[in-house]
Design an enzyme around this catalytic site. Structure first.
Site, PDB file in Angstrom:
ATOM      1  N   GLY A 339       0.813  -1.210   0.000  1.00  0.00           N
ATOM      2  CA  GLY A 339       0.000   0.000   0.000  1.00  0.00           C
ATOM      3  C   GLY A 339       0.843   1.256   0.000  1.00  0.00           C
ATOM      4  O   GLY A 339       2.009   1.243  -0.390  1.00  0.00           O
ATOM      5  N   GLU A 340       0.232   2.358   0.409  1.00  0.00           N
ATOM      6  CA  GLU A 340       0.874   3.678   0.501  1.00  0.00           C
ATOM      7  C   GLU A 340       1.221   4.282  -0.860  1.00  0.00           C
ATOM      8  O   GLU A 340       1.700   5.403  -0.936  1.00  0.00           O
ATOM      9  CB  GLU A 340       2.162   3.627   1.344  1.00  0.00           C
ATOM     10  CG  GLU A 340       1.989   3.162   2.757  1.00  0.00           C
ATOM     11  CD  GLU A 340       3.311   3.071   3.501  1.00  0.00           C
ATOM     12  OE1 GLU A 340       4.334   3.618   3.027  1.00  0.00           O
ATOM     13  OE2 GLU A 340       3.336   2.430   4.584  1.00  0.00           O
TER      14      GLU A 340
END
Length: 376
Positions: A339-340
């Site tokens: 993610g991110e």
């Protein structure tokens, strides 16, 4: 109904501002690739990506020098139902680290020469940190098993925030944007939206997210199915023709799904995808949440699709189904699940390397050689 009409009106205005990519510039980019002294289509999907970028930028003289990652951060009330290992405090900590330049996406963006812009579009906690942009109307969504996740006005505000973020970075001279997110519980919201929009049972689109065990995944699936049934959510088949009534129905059902079981980060990412089409900025997608945002944006405004680039095929099961519908072929197959925006950032160096070949390699003409014939 009045607030829903405001959202529909805003989206119609956005749609009126979207123009198709410049196909002639894309064709010019393709001709240039074919003139370079190497095997035709030797860089495969990377060549296709640069041709798409040429069409988006409106010139075969592609520029990718200034890059950014936009990380939309928000909390999700559905975590009350035990669908995540962590609580909202993890959203706070990780978002703080992103703002301070200490998170995984920052390290990878530094290698890729990209700037990171975290945006609080609905975190439960109020952080005041240098480097964190705050664009929220509420502190997290509600528990969508008990009530709709948000109001129409909250959804519209988050979509606007995404569009305006793209506008700001476009005005700032950025040539390409990657999208990322941070929000505990957002694989549940995204799986719920994907289940409804794709017309697939939750069992087929729901995975472990940040690391649930088998029992946790079963709980997550049950929550999504229970909520979809309780709220009578469902897209009733594909559009039957191109009539205005059918288009409006699709938009209304998509927005109802997003408002009822979605997340504020998902809304903002949907807006960022729409903004890419308005301001002609290539948007690189990351994992499940950004893929669902792309699907949502394309259901609302189909013209958005041509401005989006997939980076990788993540581990969550919904991604393959979403990319099949959008006819996307991601470049990276590395079982990413961080993610991110990390997967999207991972595409940047590959695009840079391809761009170096595109700009600087000798052509068949330079070498006084006969060009290869294209028999595709």
């Amino acid at each position: 109904m009045e607030n829903e009409e405001k959202t529909l009106q805003y989206l119609r205005q956005c749609g009126e501002r979207i123009q198709e990519p410049d196909r002639r510039a894309g064709k010019a980019g393709e001709r240039h690739w074919n003139s370079i002294a190497k095997p035709l289509h030797g860089l495969g999907l990377l060549e296709d990506a640069l041709i798409q970028i040429a069409a988006i930028q409106g010139t075969e003289d592609i520029t990718l020098d200034k890059k950014a990652v936009v990380v939309m951060c928000a909390d999700n009330g559905i975590i009350e139902e035990g669908v995540s290992q962590s609580g909202h405090e993890v959203t706070t900590v990780v978002t703080g680290n992103i703002a301070k330049g200490l998170a995984s996406v920052n390290r990878m963006a530094s290698c890729a020469g990209a700037d990171v812009f975290p945006v609080d579009v609905g975190m439960k906690d109020d952080l005041k940190l240098k480097g964190l942009l705050v664009e929220k109307t509420r502190n997290g969504t509600r528990n969508f098993l008990k009530e709709p996740a948000m109001k129409d006005e909250d959804m519209l505000a988050a979509i606007r925030a995404g569009v305006e973020m793209t506008e700001m970075l476009s005005d700032g001279g950025y040539h390409i944007l990657a999208l990322g997110e941070m929000g505990i519980g957002n694989t549940t919201t995204s799986s719920a939206v994907a289940s409804v929009l794709l017309g697939l049972p939750a069992e087929e689109v729901t995975g472990p997210g940040a690391g649930l065990d088998k029992e946790g995944v079963r709980r997550k699936i049950a929550v999504i199915n229970q909520a979809a049934a309780a709220w009578k959510l469902g897209i009733h088949g594909p559009l039957s023709g191109d009539g205005e009534k059918d288009t409006q129905l699709m938009m209304q059902e998509t927005l109802r799904t997003l408002r009822t079981v979605g997340g504020l980060d998902l809304c903002a990412l949907t807006g960022a995808c729409i903004g890419g089409a308005i301001y002609r900025v290539p948007i690189v997608l990351d994992g499940l949440i950004t893929a669902v945002a792309a699907l949502t944006a394309c259901r609302l405004l189909p013209g958005v699709r041509d401005f989006l680039l997939p980076s990788h095929l993540g581990k969550e099961p919904a991604m393959a189904a979403i990319y099949e519908e959008l006819k996307f072929c991601p470049v990276i197959h590395a079982r990413l699940a961080l993610g991110e925006g990390t997967g999207a950032v991972a595409l940047f160096p590959l695009l840079d390397m391809a761009c170096q070949v595109y700009r600087e390699n000798a052509t068949f003409g330079d070498l006084e050689m006969d060009a290869y014939e294209d028999y595709r």
